[in-house]
Motif scaffolding. Structure first.
Motif, PDB file in Angstrom:
ATOM      1  N   ARG A   1       0.788  -1.226  -0.123  1.00 36.27           N
ATOM      2  CA  ARG A   1      -0.058   0.076   0.152  1.00 36.27           C
ATOM      3  C   ARG A   1       0.840   1.221   0.123  1.00 36.27           C
ATOM      4  O   ARG A   1       0.469   2.292  -0.744  1.00 36.27           O
ATOM      5  N   GLY A   2       1.977   1.153   0.908  1.00 38.49           N
ATOM      6  CA  GLY A   2       2.661   2.278   0.724  1.00 38.49           C
ATOM      7  C   GLY A   2       3.458   2.441  -0.455  1.00 38.49           C
ATOM      8  O   GLY A   2       3.661   3.613  -0.974  1.00 38.49           O
ATOM      9  N   PHE A   3       3.793   1.520  -1.198  1.00 35.81           N
ATOM     10  CA  PHE A   3       4.526   1.785  -2.436  1.00 35.81           C
ATOM     11  C   PHE A   3       3.772   2.269  -3.435  1.00 35.81           C
ATOM     12  O   PHE A   3       4.217   2.843  -4.318  1.00 35.81           O
ATOM     13  N   GLU A   4       2.480   1.572  -3.447  1.00 36.58           N
ATOM     14  CA  GLU A   4       1.423   2.251  -4.565  1.00 36.58           C
ATOM     15  C   GLU A   4       0.921   3.609  -4.244  1.00 36.58           C
ATOM     16  O   GLU A   4       0.750   4.539  -5.186  1.00 36.58           O
ATOM     17  N   LYS A   5       0.957   4.016  -3.029  1.00 32.28           N
ATOM     18  CA  LYS A   5       0.770   5.405  -2.795  1.00 32.28           C
ATOM     19  C   LYS A   5       1.919   6.288  -3.106  1.00 32.28           C
ATOM     20  O   LYS A   5       1.712   7.465  -3.666  1.00 32.28           O
ATOM     21  N   SER A   6       3.269   5.713  -3.011  1.00 32.35           N
ATOM     22  CA  SER A   6       4.212   6.383  -3.435  1.00 32.35           C
ATOM     23  C   SER A   6       4.822   6.661  -4.844  1.00 32.35           C
ATOM     24  O   SER A   6       4.986   7.658  -5.428  1.00 32.35           O
ATOM     25  N   PHE A   7       4.677   5.479  -5.515  1.00 27.17           N
ATOM     26  CA  PHE A   7       5.073   5.210  -6.723  1.00 27.17           C
ATOM     27  C   PHE A   7       3.837   5.108  -8.024  1.00 27.17           C
ATOM     28  O   PHE A   7       4.203   5.355  -9.110  1.00 27.17           O
TER      29      PHE A   7
ATOM     30  N   ALA B   1       0.508   1.768  -8.660  1.00 31.29           N
ATOM     31  CA  ALA B   1       0.662   0.442  -9.084  1.00 31.29           C
ATOM     32  C   ALA B   1       1.576   0.047  -9.963  1.00 31.29           C
ATOM     33  O   ALA B   1       1.990  -1.211  -9.887  1.00 31.29           O
ATOM     34  N   ASP B   2       1.771   0.660 -11.192  1.00 39.68           N
ATOM     35  CA  ASP B   2       2.653   0.257 -12.145  1.00 39.68           C
ATOM     36  C   ASP B   2       3.859   0.917 -12.238  1.00 39.68           C
ATOM     37  O   ASP B   2       4.523   0.939 -13.350  1.00 39.68           O
ATOM     38  N   ALA B   3       4.445   1.192 -11.166  1.00 37.01           N
ATOM     39  CA  ALA B   3       5.761   1.926 -11.304  1.00 37.01           C
ATOM     40  C   ALA B   3       6.904   1.049 -11.807  1.00 37.01           C
ATOM     41  O   ALA B   3       6.923  -0.300 -11.605  1.00 37.01           O
ATOM     42  N   SER B   4       7.664   1.957 -12.573  1.00 36.43           N
ATOM     43  CA  SER B   4       8.782   0.920 -13.443  1.00 36.43           C
ATOM     44  C   SER B   4      10.002   0.997 -12.536  1.00 36.43           C
ATOM     45  O   SER B   4      10.116   1.696 -11.522  1.00 36.43           O
ATOM     46  N   GLU B   5      10.955  -0.070 -13.002  1.00 31.12           N
ATOM     47  CA  GLU B   5      12.058  -0.105 -11.912  1.00 31.12           C
ATOM     48  C   GLU B   5      12.769   1.385 -12.126  1.00 31.12           C
ATOM     49  O   GLU B   5      13.484   1.909 -11.242  1.00 31.12           O
ATOM     50  N   ASP B   6      12.836   1.906 -13.302  1.00 32.24           N
ATOM     51  CA  ASP B   6      13.584   3.058 -13.422  1.00 32.24           C
ATOM     52  C   ASP B   6      13.083   4.273 -12.600  1.00 32.24           C
ATOM     53  O   ASP B   6      13.805   5.027 -12.193  1.00 32.24           O
ATOM     54  N   GLN B   7      11.675   4.350 -12.570  1.00 29.32           N
ATOM     55  CA  GLN B   7      11.106   5.286 -11.695  1.00 29.32           C
ATOM     56  C   GLN B   7      11.651   5.187 -10.165  1.00 29.32           C
ATOM     57  O   GLN B   7      12.061   6.269  -9.597  1.00 29.32           O
TER      58      GLN B   7
ATOM     59  N   TRP C   1      14.278   7.760  -7.779  1.00 31.78           N
ATOM     60  CA  TRP C   1      13.871   8.018  -6.403  1.00 31.78           C
ATOM     61  C   TRP C   1      15.163   7.906  -5.567  1.00 31.78           C
ATOM     62  O   TRP C   1      15.556   8.547  -4.716  1.00 31.78           O
ATOM     63  N   LEU C   2      15.549   6.673  -5.755  1.00 31.66           N
ATOM     64  CA  LEU C   2      16.770   6.253  -5.023  1.00 31.66           C
ATOM     65  C   LEU C   2      17.951   7.096  -5.206  1.00 31.66           C
ATOM     66  O   LEU C   2      18.711   7.649  -4.310  1.00 31.66           O
ATOM     67  N   ALA C   3      18.251   7.587  -6.437  1.00 31.44           N
ATOM     68  CA  ALA C   3      19.328   8.333  -6.819  1.00 31.44           C
ATOM     69  C   ALA C   3      19.022   9.861  -6.203  1.00 31.44           C
ATOM     70  O   ALA C   3      20.012  10.451  -5.712  1.00 31.44           O
ATOM     71  N   SER C   4      17.925  10.467  -6.337  1.00 31.16           N
ATOM     72  CA  SER C   4      17.590  11.754  -5.972  1.00 31.16           C
ATOM     73  C   SER C   4      17.675  11.873  -4.285  1.00 31.16           C
ATOM     74  O   SER C   4      17.753  13.014  -3.828  1.00 31.16           O
ATOM     75  N   HIS C   5      17.444  10.796  -3.667  1.00 31.82           N
ATOM     76  CA  HIS C   5      17.468  10.811  -2.122  1.00 31.82           C
ATOM     77  C   HIS C   5      18.675  10.154  -1.473  1.00 31.82           C
ATOM     78  O   HIS C   5      18.998  10.075  -0.474  1.00 31.82           O
ATOM     79  N   GLU C   6      19.595   9.780  -2.459  1.00 26.78           N
ATOM     80  CA  GLU C   6      20.836   8.805  -2.328  1.00 26.78           C
ATOM     81  C   GLU C   6      20.581   8.061  -1.052  1.00 26.78           C
ATOM     82  O   GLU C   6      21.350   7.661  -0.129  1.00 26.78           O
ATOM     83  N   VAL C   7      19.648   7.065  -1.346  1.00 24.17           N
ATOM     84  CA  VAL C   7      19.329   6.040  -0.510  1.00 24.17           C
ATOM     85  C   VAL C   7      19.829   4.597  -1.251  1.00 24.17           C
ATOM     86  O   VAL C   7      19.545   4.621  -2.482  1.00 24.17           O
ATOM     87  N   ASP C   8      20.103   3.883  -0.641  1.00 18.38           N
ATOM     88  CA  ASP C   8      20.913   2.671  -1.131  1.00 18.38           C
ATOM     89  C   ASP C   8      19.927   1.502  -1.455  1.00 18.38           C
ATOM     90  O   ASP C   8      20.132   0.939  -2.534  1.00 18.38           O
ATOM     91  N   ILE C   9      18.849   1.481  -0.747  1.00 16.86           N
ATOM     92  CA  ILE C   9      18.063   0.151  -0.979  1.00 16.86           C
ATOM     93  C   ILE C   9      16.632   0.689  -0.846  1.00 16.86           C
ATOM     94  O   ILE C   9      16.403   1.281   0.256  1.00 16.86           O
ATOM     95  N   LEU C  10      15.543   0.213  -1.691  1.00 15.76           N
ATOM     96  CA  LEU C  10      14.150   0.295  -1.413  1.00 15.76           C
ATOM     97  C   LEU C  10      13.670  -1.081  -1.264  1.00 15.76           C
ATOM     98  O   LEU C  10      13.630  -1.661  -2.316  1.00 15.76           O
ATOM     99  N   LEU C  11      13.066  -1.413  -0.271  1.00 16.17           N
ATOM    100  CA  LEU C  11      12.539  -2.594  -0.018  1.00 16.17           C
ATOM    101  C   LEU C  11      11.059  -2.659  -0.094  1.00 16.17           C
ATOM    102  O   LEU C  11      10.174  -1.901   0.930  1.00 16.17           O
TER     103      LEU C  11
ATOM    104  N   TYR D   1      14.965  -2.883  -4.494  1.00 17.44           N
ATOM    105  CA  TYR D   1      15.356  -2.186  -5.613  1.00 17.44           C
ATOM    106  C   TYR D   1      16.866  -1.661  -5.087  1.00 17.44           C
ATOM    107  O   TYR D   1      16.752  -0.946  -4.149  1.00 17.44           O
ATOM    108  N   THR D   2      17.904  -1.642  -5.956  1.00 18.35           N
ATOM    109  CA  THR D   2      18.903  -1.072  -5.640  1.00 18.35           C
ATOM    110  C   THR D   2      19.500  -0.164  -6.907  1.00 18.35           C
ATOM    111  O   THR D   2      18.691  -0.447  -7.779  1.00 18.35           O
ATOM    112  N   PRO D   3      20.438   0.528  -6.728  1.00 16.82           N
ATOM    113  CA  PRO D   3      20.821   1.264  -8.221  1.00 16.82           C
ATOM    114  C   PRO D   3      21.339   0.371  -9.062  1.00 16.82           C
ATOM    115  O   PRO D   3      21.299   0.817 -10.436  1.00 16.82           O
TER     116      PRO D   3
END
Length: 319
Positions: free
Chosen positions: A195-201, A203-209, A213-223, A234-236
């Protein structure tokens, strides 16, 4: 590798979880008979801390509490679970934290009375002791409240990151929509459920999307935790899909906390990311077979035995 002898710090809620069962969730204006069940010492971040400690990780928990009878009970439960509280914060104007949990049709509805949102002021010596390599597990709402000797929340987190703290944010159903999301900048890991993922990105978010987001926030991993379907990380550089387990569900409360606490234990033990996620998914799947917010508390051997039992089952259709 940070090593399990370096305490992982969990900053967040601890509460009395009061359980009820209902045949269905009623709409406004209707009535229903509910069954009163047990009460447990729970709270999302405290649950994750107890899971981490149960696996053998050195664990510290910090919250902001009053010093009343309920707090005494909660601190005793944490001590029984080998969770240390040397930097616990107290304020007598804070109310008693409670969660009302309704089990309905294999799911749960959690109602949390608003207690207080005042700042969590870490004394300078406490911040200095916390500023060392290890993991820190928290939520965005809690991180927003951190203060120390004139430092605001982002500055406190920067001190911890610069000292080698790998910060893990559990965004749960809220995702990254709203709030001061800038606080997650530089985090090692950001977790959220479907639910959090769909709210954020979407339901059909791509890996590139997600990678953008990881790159713009300098985050290593999104689970992205996906209940019985497992999890996707997802990692870079890659996307890791970890399948889940089909198990009889008793109570899903605390499954996400179990996933997070187990993952921090595995990563803190130096395990590669694929192995760490697979272990955490197994721990979370095992947890839903038990009633209560601490159903995920288990030893390393118990989780490994659970996962091995599925690995040893013959494939469908084989004799």
């Amino acid at each position: 590798m940070t090593g399990t002898n370096t305490p992982a710090v969990f900053i967040g809620d601890v509460a009395l979880d009061e359980y009820f069962a209902a045949d269905s969730w009623v709409m406004p204006g209707n009535k229903a008979i509910i069954t009163t069940m047990a009460t447990y010492v729970g709270g999302s971040i405290a649950n994750a801390a107890r899971v981490h400690a149960g696996l053998g990780g050195a664990t510290e928990f910090i919250s902001l509490l009053n010093s009343g009878d309920l707090t005494t009970r909660m601190l005793a439960a944490l001590a029984d679970g080998r969770v240390a509280v040397p930097h616990m914060l107290f304020d007598e104007e804070i109310g008693d934290p409670r969660n009302l949990i309704f089990l309905v049709d294999g799911e749960h509805v959690v109602l949390t009375p608003d207690v207080d949102e005042r700042p969590m002021r870490l004394p300078e010596p406490a911040l200095a002791e916390l500023a060392r390599p290890g993991y820190l597990y928290t939520t965005l709402s809690r991180a927003r409240r951190l203060r120390s000797a004139g430092l605001d929340a982002s500055e406190v987190l920067a001190v911890l990151r610069d000292a080698g703290r790998r910060i893990v944010f559990d965004l749960d159903v809220d995702g990254i929509d709203g709030g001061d999301i800038g606080l997650v900048r530089g985090a090692h890991l950001v977790m959220m459920n479907d639910r959090g993922f769909e709210k954020s990105f979407g339901a059909d978010a791509s890996e590139d999307q997600v990678r953008a987001w990881l790159a713009s926030h300098e985050v290593d991993i999104l689970l992205r935790s996906q209940a019985a379907a497992g999890a996707t990380a997802y990692t870079p550089d890659e996307t890791l899909v970890t399948p889940g387990y089909s198990v009889p569900v008793s109570d899903v409360t605390g499954a996400g906390d179990t996933l997070g606490g187990s993952l921090v234990f595995a990563l803190g033990s130096g395990w590669p990311l694929p192995r760490a996620i697979a272990f955490a998914v197994a721990a979370a799947s095992r947890s839903v077979m038990h009633l209560g917010p601490n159903g995920g508390v288990a030893t390393l051997a118990e989780v490994e035995r659970f996962a091995a039992g599925f690995a040893e089952e013959p494939a469908e259709g084989t004799p």
